[in-house]
Write a protein that holds these residues in place. Structure first.
Motif, PDB file in Angstrom:
ATOM      1  N   VAL A  83      44.032  37.804  49.314  1.00 18.56           N
ATOM      2  CA  VAL A  83      42.895  37.872  50.062  1.00 18.56           C
ATOM      3  C   VAL A  83      41.727  38.227  48.875  1.00 18.56           C
ATOM      4  CG1 VAL A  83      41.630  38.563  52.083  1.00 18.56           C
ATOM      5  CG2 VAL A  83      43.959  38.350  52.079  1.00 18.56           C
ATOM      6  N   TYR A  84      40.672  37.335  49.001  1.00 20.09           N
ATOM      7  CA  TYR A  84      39.397  37.458  48.266  1.00 20.09           C
ATOM      8  C   TYR A  84      38.218  37.776  49.169  1.00 20.09           C
ATOM      9  CZ  TYR A  84      35.589  37.716  44.826  1.00 20.09           C
ATOM     10  OH  TYR A  84      34.517  38.069  44.167  1.00 20.09           O
ATOM     11  N   ASN A  85      37.846  39.281  49.117  1.00 18.63           N
ATOM     12  CA  ASN A  85      36.601  39.561  49.827  1.00 18.63           C
ATOM     13  C   ASN A  85      35.291  39.342  49.415  1.00 18.63           C
ATOM     14  OD1 ASN A  85      38.314  40.808  52.076  1.00 18.63           O
ATOM     15  ND2 ASN A  85      37.945  42.927  51.735  1.00 18.63           N
ATOM     16  N   GLY A  86      35.102  38.052  49.760  1.00 15.67           N
ATOM     17  CA  GLY A  86      33.640  37.761  48.914  1.00 15.67           C
ATOM     18  C   GLY A  86      33.432  36.231  49.218  1.00 15.67           C
ATOM     19  N   THR A  87      32.195  35.767  49.106  1.00 15.75           N
ATOM     20  CA  THR A  87      31.818  34.435  49.108  1.00 15.75           C
ATOM     21  C   THR A  87      31.109  34.133  47.887  1.00 15.75           C
ATOM     22  OG1 THR A  87      29.947  35.059  50.243  1.00 15.75           O
ATOM     23  CG2 THR A  87      31.648  34.485  51.723  1.00 15.75           C
ATOM     24  N   GLY A  88      30.851  32.840  47.727  1.00 15.37           N
ATOM     25  CA  GLY A  88      30.141  32.208  46.303  1.00 15.37           C
ATOM     26  C   GLY A  88      30.988  31.873  45.481  1.00 15.37           C
ATOM     27  N   ALA A  89      30.480  31.346  44.407  1.00 15.57           N
ATOM     28  CA  ALA A  89      31.383  30.707  43.102  1.00 15.57           C
ATOM     29  C   ALA A  89      32.058  31.774  42.449  1.00 15.57           C
ATOM     30  CB  ALA A  89      30.002  30.032  42.329  1.00 15.57           C
ATOM     31  N   ILE A  90      33.610  31.549  42.593  1.00 13.06           N
ATOM     32  CA  ILE A  90      34.355  32.695  41.889  1.00 13.06           C
ATOM     33  C   ILE A  90      34.821  32.231  40.616  1.00 13.06           C
ATOM     34  CG2 ILE A  90      36.277  34.168  42.259  1.00 13.06           C
ATOM     35  CD1 ILE A  90      35.749  33.648  45.245  1.00 13.06           C
ATOM     36  N   LYS A  91      34.909  33.185  39.503  1.00 15.51           N
ATOM     37  CA  LYS A  91      35.387  32.905  38.305  1.00 15.51           C
ATOM     38  C   LYS A  91      36.810  33.452  38.131  1.00 15.51           C
ATOM     39  CE  LYS A  91      34.526  33.436  33.254  1.00 15.51           C
ATOM     40  NZ  LYS A  91      33.425  33.998  32.274  1.00 15.51           N
ATOM     41  N   GLY A  92      37.747  32.749  37.731  1.00 14.38           N
ATOM     42  CA  GLY A  92      38.992  33.127  37.865  1.00 14.38           C
ATOM     43  C   GLY A  92      39.954  32.635  38.942  1.00 14.38           C
ATOM     44  N   THR A  93      39.809  31.870  39.837  1.00 12.31           N
ATOM     45  CA  THR A  93      40.474  31.521  40.860  1.00 12.31           C
ATOM     46  C   THR A  93      41.802  31.094  40.609  1.00 12.31           C
ATOM     47  OG1 THR A  93      39.367  29.397  41.229  1.00 12.31           O
ATOM     48  CG2 THR A  93      38.647  31.247  42.631  1.00 12.31           C
ATOM     49  N   ASP A  94      41.823  30.521  39.354  1.00 15.39           N
ATOM     50  CA  ASP A  94      43.211  30.004  39.150  1.00 15.39           C
ATOM     51  C   ASP A  94      44.020  31.081  38.766  1.00 15.39           C
ATOM     52  OD1 ASP A  94      41.342  30.868  36.866  1.00 15.39           O
ATOM     53  OD2 ASP A  94      42.859  30.105  35.274  1.00 15.39           O
ATOM     54  N   ILE A  95      43.846  32.385  38.477  1.00 15.97           N
ATOM     55  CA  ILE A  95      44.550  33.486  38.519  1.00 15.97           C
ATOM     56  C   ILE A  95      45.141  33.773  39.638  1.00 15.97           C
ATOM     57  CG2 ILE A  95      44.650  35.854  38.183  1.00 15.97           C
ATOM     58  CD1 ILE A  95      42.627  35.767  35.813  1.00 15.97           C
ATOM     59  N   LEU A  96      44.385  33.762  40.668  1.00 20.95           N
ATOM     60  CA  LEU A  96      44.909  33.986  42.085  1.00 20.95           C
ATOM     61  C   LEU A  96      45.944  32.789  42.634  1.00 20.95           C
ATOM     62  CD1 LEU A  96      41.568  35.175  43.808  1.00 20.95           C
ATOM     63  CD2 LEU A  96      43.333  36.423  42.718  1.00 20.95           C
ATOM     64  N   GLU A  97      45.250  31.455  42.192  1.00 19.33           N
ATOM     65  CA  GLU A  97      46.169  30.303  42.631  1.00 19.33           C
ATOM     66  C   GLU A  97      47.655  30.307  42.133  1.00 19.33           C
ATOM     67  OE1 GLU A  97      43.529  27.395  41.688  1.00 19.33           O
ATOM     68  OE2 GLU A  97      42.331  27.417  43.534  1.00 19.33           O
ATOM     69  N   LYS A  98      47.706  30.933  40.866  1.00 19.96           N
ATOM     70  CA  LYS A  98      48.730  30.725  40.300  1.00 19.96           C
ATOM     71  C   LYS A  98      50.173  31.595  40.945  1.00 19.96           C
ATOM     72  CE  LYS A  98      50.864  31.795  35.343  1.00 19.96           C
ATOM     73  NZ  LYS A  98      50.659  32.380  34.198  1.00 19.96           N
ATOM     74  N   TYR A  99      49.622  32.420  41.415  1.00 26.23           N
ATOM     75  CA  TYR A  99      50.651  33.690  41.989  1.00 26.23           C
ATOM     76  C   TYR A  99      50.781  33.738  43.706  1.00 26.23           C
ATOM     77  CZ  TYR A  99      50.694  35.327  37.401  1.00 26.23           C
ATOM     78  OH  TYR A  99      50.766  35.346  36.001  1.00 26.23           O
ATOM     79  N   ALA A 100      49.864  33.347  44.491  1.00 22.38           N
ATOM     80  CA  ALA A 100      49.739  33.389  45.783  1.00 22.38           C
ATOM     81  C   ALA A 100      50.481  32.202  46.407  1.00 22.38           C
ATOM     82  CB  ALA A 100      48.181  33.228  46.175  1.00 22.38           C
ATOM     83  N   ASN A 101      51.239  32.631  47.359  1.00 23.94           N
ATOM     84  CA  ASN A 101      51.658  31.733  48.527  1.00 23.94           C
ATOM     85  C   ASN A 101      50.643  31.141  49.260  1.00 23.94           C
ATOM     86  OD1 ASN A 101      54.242  33.816  47.895  1.00 23.94           O
ATOM     87  ND2 ASN A 101      54.632  31.553  47.692  1.00 23.94           N
ATOM     88  N   TYR A 102      49.770  32.114  49.941  1.00 24.91           N
ATOM     89  CA  TYR A 102      48.854  31.954  50.710  1.00 24.91           C
ATOM     90  C   TYR A 102      47.369  32.593  50.027  1.00 24.91           C
ATOM     91  CZ  TYR A 102      52.168  30.816  54.386  1.00 24.91           C
ATOM     92  OH  TYR A 102      53.114  30.439  54.930  1.00 24.91           O
ATOM     93  N   LEU A 103      46.414  31.871  50.126  1.00 26.73           N
ATOM     94  CA  LEU A 103      45.096  32.344  49.388  1.00 26.73           C
ATOM     95  C   LEU A 103      43.986  32.185  50.452  1.00 26.73           C
ATOM     96  CD1 LEU A 103      43.556  33.620  46.921  1.00 26.73           C
ATOM     97  CD2 LEU A 103      43.422  31.298  46.066  1.00 26.73           C
ATOM     98  N   PHE A 104      43.492  33.227  50.902  1.00 24.49           N
ATOM     99  CA  PHE A 104      42.377  33.461  51.751  1.00 24.49           C
ATOM    100  C   PHE A 104      41.284  33.861  51.409  1.00 24.49           C
ATOM    101  CE2 PHE A 104      46.452  34.284  54.553  1.00 24.49           C
ATOM    102  CZ  PHE A 104      46.125  32.747  55.036  1.00 24.49           C
ATOM    103  N   PHE A 105      39.928  33.458  51.621  1.00 21.77           N
ATOM    104  CA  PHE A 105      38.596  33.747  51.309  1.00 21.77           C
ATOM    105  C   PHE A 105      37.704  34.097  52.497  1.00 21.77           C
ATOM    106  CE2 PHE A 105      39.981  31.022  48.056  1.00 21.77           C
ATOM    107  CZ  PHE A 105      39.503  31.428  46.659  1.00 21.77           C
ATOM    108  N   ARG A 106      37.125  35.323  52.451  1.00 22.55           N
ATOM    109  CA  ARG A 106      36.730  35.999  53.577  1.00 22.55           C
ATOM    110  C   ARG A 106      35.565  36.715  53.257  1.00 22.55           C
ATOM    111  NH1 ARG A 106      37.811  41.257  54.676  1.00 22.55           N
ATOM    112  NH2 ARG A 106      37.690  40.855  57.221  1.00 22.55           N
ATOM    113  N   GLU A 107      34.513  36.867  54.032  1.00 26.47           N
ATOM    114  CA  GLU A 107      33.417  37.916  53.758  1.00 26.47           C
ATOM    115  C   GLU A 107      34.168  39.368  53.561  1.00 26.47           C
ATOM    116  OE1 GLU A 107      29.705  37.526  55.797  1.00 26.47           O
ATOM    117  OE2 GLU A 107      30.043  35.630  56.238  1.00 26.47           O
TER     118      GLU A 107
END
Length: 650
Positions: A39-63
């Protein structure tokens, strides 16, 4: 039968950047989990989402509502849902507030399999008392919690999360979630355990218990089975109770004794922390030996010398004579043509400049060098003051930046051996009127400096309460830093001395102080004298004290008494813990103040609570600001805008 494991990992970053230490932790978790929810707690353009996508079975973005506790609640109750969560035998709740692991996560989880506890964590806090002296029970610390099947599949666990509110602040998360969580389930018959051996440092006296990771990082890693390093202690000053030796020792151990890439830590803390905190925690004070004969590094070093004062020529020439070496170039610049000729006569390369060209015109010329020392002479005349003051100031700069060729080689070796080091400055002078400047000029110029840093888009962490480790225009730095920065500088040169450590931070480096062993010995004796004198004066005027906090309390009490004598209409700015703590020192104060637009009660213990705009400013109006320094930074401009400049800050 092998257990099925679900992990929820929550991360947040003010700059929306995912650093490599997170990728490493996710890779370690991925090796032992059947499902990894990120879970990424934030909004807007994120640098490095590929790191999260590489390992996550589920990836959620929220405020970032409710912080990490809110994210765990949302995943369990909404985003993933209980039906999917309860397909697993174990649930891991993890946030990004620590570095590591420094040994495989599979080994850690395997070790904890030996315990039959219903839930476990990496560390715990003994029973204690909070800042209001209110009791709280022993509890697991919530940055890493493992929930086993009996608890996970209970109605009690589900109801806990469904009823949990979304907290507004970190303090609320600690007070209303972390502190009661362990005891809440323990009272209902569930057992818990910890990976780290925390009991050895715990006390039966609640007041004597503390958060071990805040003060004992080296001991925890090496002796207490805690292969992690928490981030928060690195930006928290505990010099009131200890010397904080554990952080540098922990860094050295991680770097030399584990396979963990220490660069993961440096790249994150340099980007996210205040440079003064990095300097303090890692003791970035470099002391050269009397003789340094290491010639391994064949790098170009350039001394850029600015001369202005005729009386300093003798001293400067004495140092330059000791710098004669094939690997050190010296160029002297001045606006004074006659003075420049004196240096030219003895064989130095000299160049005449105009003041506005001092830095602009030199960038391309000097920044091709690997390492550059920009150094100035000093006023040794007797027109302004006793010239022994100027002589000591010149000694402070030149002895520590340019004592001789051996010292310069030592400085180069520091840069070569520490790829994260970008800038070295001399220690701040603390004698004569320089002592009176300590801590003051930063706060006077802070808002202008911050404005310039934002205009230049410097990626640095400025804080009103933490001044730079040095304010100087003489230093050593990497040539690449100088070139990148000065190509975009078009501001007031008078604030440059405040900015150099942040310029290095923007380029991805930390800064340190360099001094010779002889100067360090002298300076240590001098500072002990100042400290002893201050302590004796306070004791003579206000009575004995036991520790540094006691000294501060005495000084503050005296300041409040004097302030109250000068102002007959007194107000307390703030309504929180500090306001309640210090109100007894302000008998007869009229009301509490809160900033306009903020929620407020009508009264506190019989005293009215008013907005700042409700205050009528008179000559005898006095305001005592009972807020932490970060909030003071927000309030002070508002006070000065309505004409109140004689306020007192706690």
């Amino acid at each position: 039968m092998e257990k099925m494991r679900l992990c929820i990992y929550v991360t947040y970053d003010k700059q929306n950047i995912i650093d490599k230490y997170i990728g490493y932790m996710l890779s370690e978790l991925n090796a032992c989990m059947d499902c990894l929810v990120v879970v990424y707690n934030g909004t807007g353009a994120i640098k490095g989402t590929d790191i999260l996508e590489k390992y996550a079975n589920y990836l959620f973005f929220r405020e970032n509502i409710g912080l990490d506790a809110g994210a765990f609640k949302d995943v369990l109750c909404n985003l993933l849902g209980w039906d999917k969560a309860l397909r697993y035998d174990e649930l891991f709740l993890v946030n990004d507030s620590f570095f590591g692991p420094f040994r495989p996560m599979t080994d850690i989880i395997g070790e904890m399999e030996e315990t039959k506890a219903d839930f476990w964590g990496l560390a715990k806090h003994g029973e204690g008392r909070d800042e209001n002296m209110e009791y709280f029970p022993e509890h697991l610390q919530s940055f890493f919690l493992a929930i086993r099947s009996r608890l996970l599949h209970s109605r009690t666990f589900r109801e806990y999360w469904e009823k949990l509110p979304y907290f507004m602040t970190w303090k609320e998360v600690v007070r209303l979630h972390e502190l009661p969580f362990t005891n809440y389930f323990a009272r209902r018959g569930y057992t818990y355990a910890t990976l780290a051996d925390c009991d050895i440092n715990n006390s039966p006296i609640p007041e004597n218990n503390y958060t071990h990771y805040m003060t004992l990082p080296y001991e925890l890693i090496v002796r207490r089975n805690f292969p992690f390093l928490k981030k928060k202690p690195l930006e928290t000053n505990r010099l009131d109770i200890q010397t904080q030796e554990g952080f540098k020792r922990a860094f050295d151990y991680i770097d030399k004794e584990t396979s963990y890439d220490i660069g993961y830590i440096y790249s994150n803390i340099i980007r996210t922390m205040n440079v003064a905190d990095i300097y303090s925690k890692l003791h970035l004070r470099y002391i050269s030996p009397q003789h340094f004969l290491d010639n391994r590094y064949e790098k170009k070093a350039l001394m850029v010398v600015f001369v202005e004062f005729q009386e300093a020529k003798e001293s400067v020439l004495g140092y330059l004579k000791n710098l004669q070496s094939n690997d050190i170039s010296v160029v002297i610049y001045s606006e004074n043509e006659r003075l420049l000729m004196d240096y030219q006569k003895v064989g130095y390369t000299c160049k005449l400049i105009q003041s506005e060209e001092k830095y602009y015109g030199l960038v391309d010329e000097i920044s091709t060098n690997d390492y550059i020392c920009i150094i100035h002479d000093a006023d040794l005349s007797t027109k302004r003051e006793q010239n022994c003051i100027g002589k000591s100031y010149l000694y402070n700069i030149w002895e520590n930046l340019a004592r001789d060729a051996e010292h310069v080689r030592y400085i180069i070796s520091c840069f070569e051996e520490e790829p994260w080091l970008g800038l070295l400055v001399p220690p701040d002078p603390v004698f004569s009127y320089y002592f009176g400047k300590m801590g003051g000029s930063w706060k006077q110029k802070f808002y202008k400096i911050k404005q310039v840093a934002e205009k230049l888009q410097l990626q640095c962490q400025l804080s009103f309460s933490k001044q730079p480790i040095a304010t100087t225009n003489s230093f050593w730095l990497r040539g690449s830093i100088l070139k990148a920065f000065l190509q975009k500088w078009h501001e007031d040169f008078t604030i440059l001395p405040f900015l150099w450590t942040y310029v290095a931070q923007d380029a991805g480096y930390y800064s340190g102080v360099v001094e010779t062993s002889g100067y360090a010995a002298m300076d240590g004796v001098n500072q002990q004298y100042y400290l002893t004198t201050i302590a004796n004066k306070v004791k003579m005027q206000y009575g004995d004290f036991e520790d540094f906090a006691g000294l501060q309390k005495h000084i503050f009490r005296g300041a409040v008494q004097e302030y109250c004598k000068q102002h007959t209409r007194l107000f307390i700015y703030g309504t929180g813990y500090m306001a309640r703590k210090y109100k007894d020192l302000l008998p007869g104060f009229q009301a509490y103040i809160v900033s306009d637009g903020q929620p407020k009660p009508d009264r506190i213990e019989g005293k009215e609570v008013v907005y700042l705009s409700d205050i009528e400013v008179t000559e005898n109006t006095g305001i005592v600001i009972c807020l932490d320094e970060n909030n003071q930074a927000q309030v002070i401009p508002a006070l000065e805008n309505i004409g109140i400049k004689n306020y007192l800050c706690i």
